[in-house]
Structure formats: structure tokens, C-alpha cells
Design a protein around this motif. Sequence first.
Motif, mmCIF file in Angstrom:
data_model
loop_
_atom_site.group_PDB
_atom_site.id
_atom_site.type_symbol
_atom_site.label_atom_id
_atom_site.label_comp_id
_atom_site.label_asym_id
_atom_site.label_seq_id
_atom_site.Cartn_x
_atom_site.Cartn_y
_atom_site.Cartn_z
ATOM 1 N N TYR A 46 42.582 85.872 7.906
ATOM 2 C CA TYR A 46 42.152 86.668 6.770
ATOM 3 C C TYR A 46 40.770 86.213 6.326
ATOM 4 O O TYR A 46 40.509 85.019 6.357
ATOM 5 N N PRO A 47 39.845 87.074 5.889
ATOM 6 C CA PRO A 47 39.948 88.523 5.972
ATOM 7 C C PRO A 47 39.688 88.985 7.395
ATOM 8 O O PRO A 47 38.804 88.458 8.075
ATOM 9 N N GLY A 48 40.448 89.944 7.847
ATOM 10 C CA GLY A 48 40.456 90.278 9.256
ATOM 11 C C GLY A 48 39.288 91.112 9.753
ATOM 12 O O GLY A 48 38.949 91.050 10.936
ATOM 13 N N GLY A 49 38.693 91.894 8.861
ATOM 14 C CA GLY A 49 37.638 92.827 9.293
ATOM 15 C C GLY A 49 36.550 92.169 10.118
ATOM 16 O O GLY A 49 36.333 92.531 11.290
ATOM 17 N N PRO A 50 35.856 91.183 9.553
ATOM 18 C CA PRO A 50 34.773 90.549 10.307
ATOM 19 C C PRO A 50 35.275 89.861 11.584
ATOM 20 O O PRO A 50 34.604 89.921 12.616
ATOM 21 N N ALA A 51 36.463 89.239 11.525
ATOM 22 C CA ALA A 51 37.011 88.539 12.702
ATOM 23 C C ALA A 51 37.328 89.521 13.819
ATOM 24 O O ALA A 51 36.989 89.303 14.989
ATOM 25 N N LEU A 52 37.972 90.637 13.452
ATOM 26 C CA LEU A 52 38.328 91.645 14.456
ATOM 27 C C LEU A 52 37.066 92.226 15.094
ATOM 28 O O LEU A 52 36.971 92.408 16.306
ATOM 29 N N SER A 53 36.078 92.479 14.257
ATOM 30 C CA SER A 53 34.833 93.062 14.725
ATOM 31 C C SER A 53 34.106 92.117 15.686
ATOM 32 O O SER A 53 33.534 92.543 16.698
ATOM 33 N N LYS A 54 34.155 90.830 15.387
ATOM 34 C CA LYS A 54 33.493 89.839 16.236
ATOM 35 C C LYS A 54 34.175 89.782 17.607
ATOM 36 O O LYS A 54 33.519 89.816 18.650
ATOM 37 N N LEU A 55 35.513 89.729 17.597
ATOM 38 C CA LEU A 55 36.267 89.663 18.846
ATOM 39 C C LEU A 55 36.065 90.940 19.674
ATOM 40 O O LEU A 55 35.988 90.916 20.901
ATOM 41 N N ALA A 56 35.944 92.064 18.971
ATOM 42 C CA ALA A 56 35.805 93.361 19.633
ATOM 43 C C ALA A 56 34.574 93.440 20.523
ATOM 44 O O ALA A 56 34.546 94.169 21.515
ATOM 45 N N GLN A 57 33.563 92.629 20.187
ATOM 46 C CA GLN A 57 32.323 92.646 20.979
ATOM 47 C C GLN A 57 32.555 92.225 22.426
ATOM 48 O O GLN A 57 31.801 92.606 23.314
ATOM 49 N N GLN A 58 33.633 91.451 22.657
ATOM 50 C CA GLN A 58 33.924 91.012 24.037
ATOM 51 C C GLN A 58 34.960 91.900 24.712
ATOM 52 O O GLN A 58 35.417 91.593 25.810
ATOM 53 N N GLY A 59 35.378 92.961 24.025
ATOM 54 C CA GLY A 59 36.453 93.780 24.583
ATOM 55 C C GLY A 59 35.993 95.157 25.048
ATOM 56 O O GLY A 59 34.845 95.555 24.836
ATOM 57 N N ASP A 60 36.946 95.862 25.674
ATOM 58 C CA ASP A 60 36.687 97.212 26.167
ATOM 59 C C ASP A 60 37.332 98.203 25.190
ATOM 60 O O ASP A 60 38.557 98.266 25.077
ATOM 61 N N LEU A 84 42.179 95.039 22.639
ATOM 62 C CA LEU A 84 42.908 95.718 21.567
ATOM 63 C C LEU A 84 42.050 95.775 20.297
ATOM 64 O O LEU A 84 42.018 96.802 19.599
ATOM 65 N N ALA A 85 41.334 94.684 20.025
ATOM 66 C CA ALA A 85 40.443 94.672 18.856
ATOM 67 C C ALA A 85 39.353 95.735 19.005
ATOM 68 O O ALA A 85 39.070 96.485 18.064
ATOM 69 N N ALA A 86 38.761 95.819 20.185
ATOM 70 C CA ALA A 86 37.688 96.795 20.410
ATOM 71 C C ALA A 86 38.210 98.224 20.289
ATOM 72 O O ALA A 86 37.548 99.101 19.725
ATOM 73 N N SER A 87 39.423 98.459 20.809
ATOM 74 C CA SER A 87 40.004 99.802 20.730
ATOM 75 C C SER A 87 40.320 100.172 19.283
ATOM 76 O O SER A 87 40.143 101.324 18.871
ATOM 77 N N THR A 88 40.798 99.191 18.514
ATOM 78 C CA THR A 88 41.116 99.439 17.103
ATOM 79 C C THR A 88 39.846 99.753 16.317
ATOM 80 O O THR A 88 39.780 100.734 15.566
ATOM 81 N N GLU A 89 38.837 98.928 16.522
ATOM 82 C CA GLU A 89 37.572 99.150 15.808
ATOM 83 C C GLU A 89 36.989 100.516 16.159
ATOM 84 O O GLU A 89 36.531 101.259 15.279
ATOM 85 N N ALA A 90 37.046 100.874 17.443
ATOM 86 C CA ALA A 90 36.487 102.158 17.873
ATOM 87 C C ALA A 90 37.205 103.321 17.197
ATOM 88 O O ALA A 90 36.578 104.317 16.807
ATOM 89 N N ALA A 91 38.536 103.208 17.052
ATOM 90 C CA ALA A 91 39.311 104.290 16.426
ATOM 91 C C ALA A 91 38.925 104.437 14.953
ATOM 92 O O ALA A 91 38.676 105.553 14.476
#
Length: 336
Positions: A181-195, A240-247
Motif C-alpha cells: 500500500y498504496p498500490g497505484g505507484p507500485a503497480l505502475s512501476k512493476l507494469a513497466q516490465q510487463g506485457d 498482470l500489472a501491465a494488463s491491469t494498468e492498460a485496462a
Amino acid sequence: MLVLGIESSCDETGVALVDAGGPGVPKLLGHALHSQVRMHEAYGGVVPELASRDHIRRVLPLTHEVLRQAGRSLPEIETVAYTRGPGLAGALLVGAGVACALGASLGKPVLGVHHLEGHLLSPFLGADPPQFPFVALLVSGGHTQLMRVEGVGDYELLGETIDDAAGEAFDKSAKLMGLGYPGGPALSKLAQQGDAKAFALPRPLLHSGDLDFSFAGLKTAVLTQARKLGDQLEPRKADLAASTEAAIVEVLLKKSLAALKQTGLKRLVVAGGVGANQLLREQLNAACAKRGVRVHYPELDLCTDNGAMIAMAAAMRLAAGVQEANRDYAFDVKPR
Ligand code: KG4
Ligand code: ZN
């Protein structure tokens, strides 16, 4: 005309001083912030009672810090503004109580501000303030709204979320992926390495024809996907993080463009914590550039909760004559 602003609606204590005396947009003289993120981290979310107690500890030292930054003293303050709501009741009461006590002791009027109006007007704190009218996309942890903004205090709600807010979708998805927590910035950071195309997640209400949002179904889809992955979640987390952020970003983008089309306006203001999201900024910038639309954001550090936006909203409301400060120190707060 010095306006002190105090923000304490959730897990950030923010204090700021603006000068509304000169011509044009009020000027920020100083601002200080204490984030409680570290304190709440261990619990996976904000603990309201701990939040209130910490606001009490921080608010006066931050006030002195701001006055020191600005080279001003307490008696020079003309109006004391505070966040009246929405937010956590106990947390709001700290800011309201301190603001009214300060006002009473200095013999100066006070003024309660709507937290979202603070976010909405926060781009006026930047080097490139927008001009009215504009469409506003307000995306925070508690709200997701599109608005037509004609001027200070003149707002028309065009659409909003019918369940979770965009920030909540980030936070809840991040939590069930174990990102803290807070998840927004963490998810967004991880998403940079995802598809971002790895998982087909829903874009709720994307084709609903109106400007409303819904994010609860997306969160459920992320949960279902995470469970399905089981042991495989760990190596696929970035995907999964990248797909969530994209949605989330696609829905925010398409609905913002629809609001611009519907209103015929050529200016967009993006405010609230999720407005710090880089993918959202990139996609909005590209789409708006194509359509001749100018996009305005608050400075990155003023996207999330802060005192500067409260001082600014108060100063702009006073200047526009839509609200007067008062000496009724029997304050109340509006958590909802
Ligand atoms: O505006 P804000 O500070 O507080 C509310 O008024 O709710 O917004 C906080 C929200 C949280 O949900 C946080 O996860 C989200 O903004 N947030 C982000 C980013 N930075 C903050 N979400 C996505 N990407 C970011 N970079
Ligand atoms: Zn906020």
C-alpha cells in the motif's frame, strides 16, 4: 492577502500558504507535507484512528515550517482554510479544529473547502495554469469523475464511477498481487516490465454511451486471473500489472475523449492521485495532441493530497466571490 490551507482528509497532513493579494492567479509561498504511508503500510491500508492521531502531531510543526519557508509570521495570515470533506471524519476534524482554533486565536476568518475542488484547481499552482472553461478528469483514491468546469464554483458533473474509483482499482489490484500500500505507484512501476497484452481484462462501461465509469468488475477479473495463475502468479506478476494498468488507462482515456467531444471543449485538466500515472499522461498527451486539445496536469508532487491545493482553492473561491470566509468557529466536517 495570505491564505493558510490545511489538508487532513486521509493519510497526508498538508499545510501551505498562498498570497492572493496580487493580480492573476494566487501565488504559492510555501508548502509542507507529511505522508503517513510508512505508518499505515504494516496494516495494508489506512487505519483511521492512527491517521487522526498523526495529523494532530504533525499539523502545527508543519504550519511553522511553512511560515518559515515563506518568511512570514502567524499574525500575517488573513484567512485560514481547511478541508471540510469528503474524507475520514476523525482526520477531517483535526484539520478543521486546528484551522478554527487558529482563526479564533488570531481573530481571522476561516473557510472550509471541498477536497475535490482542491484537486480540481491544483493545476493553477503550476507554471502553466489552464484557462476556463475546461473538461476535468478527477481521478483519486476515492473518486472518478468527469466535469465541465466553467469557472470557480461552476461545475457540471458529466459522469462518475458507479462503484470503485480508478485509484481504488489500482490499490485493490495491487493488494491482491501482494504489492503493498498504496498500490497505484507500485503497480505502475512493476507494469513497466510487463506485457500489457498478456491478459485480456475487461474495460467496463467502455461502450456504454455515457460518461460513467465502473471498476469493480475489473478488480474481480484481476482476482480471478491471479487465482487461476496460482504458483505462476509470481513470474507473471509484471504482465498482470501491465494488463491491469492498460485496462484502467484505456477506460479513462476513452471517456475523457468522449467528454471533450460531447462538450466541444479543447482543454482538459487531469487531477487527483491517479493523474500522476505516467501511462495515463503519455496516452492522454498523444491523443489530445492529435485533436488539438491542451492537457494540464498539476505538478507531479501536487497530484496526491496536499495543503497547497486547499489554500489555492480557498483563495480562488474568495477572489471569485463564490464563498466568504466566516467567523463561525463552531466547525463541522462533511465526511461524505
Ligand atoms: O488524490 P489522492 O492522493 O487521494 C485521494 O483523494 O484519494 O489519490 C490517491 C490515489 C491512490 O489510489 C494511489 O494509488 C493513486 O492515487 N496513485 C496512482 C499513482 N500515484 C498515486 N495510481 C496510479 N499510478 C500512479 N503513479
Ligand atoms: Zn485527494
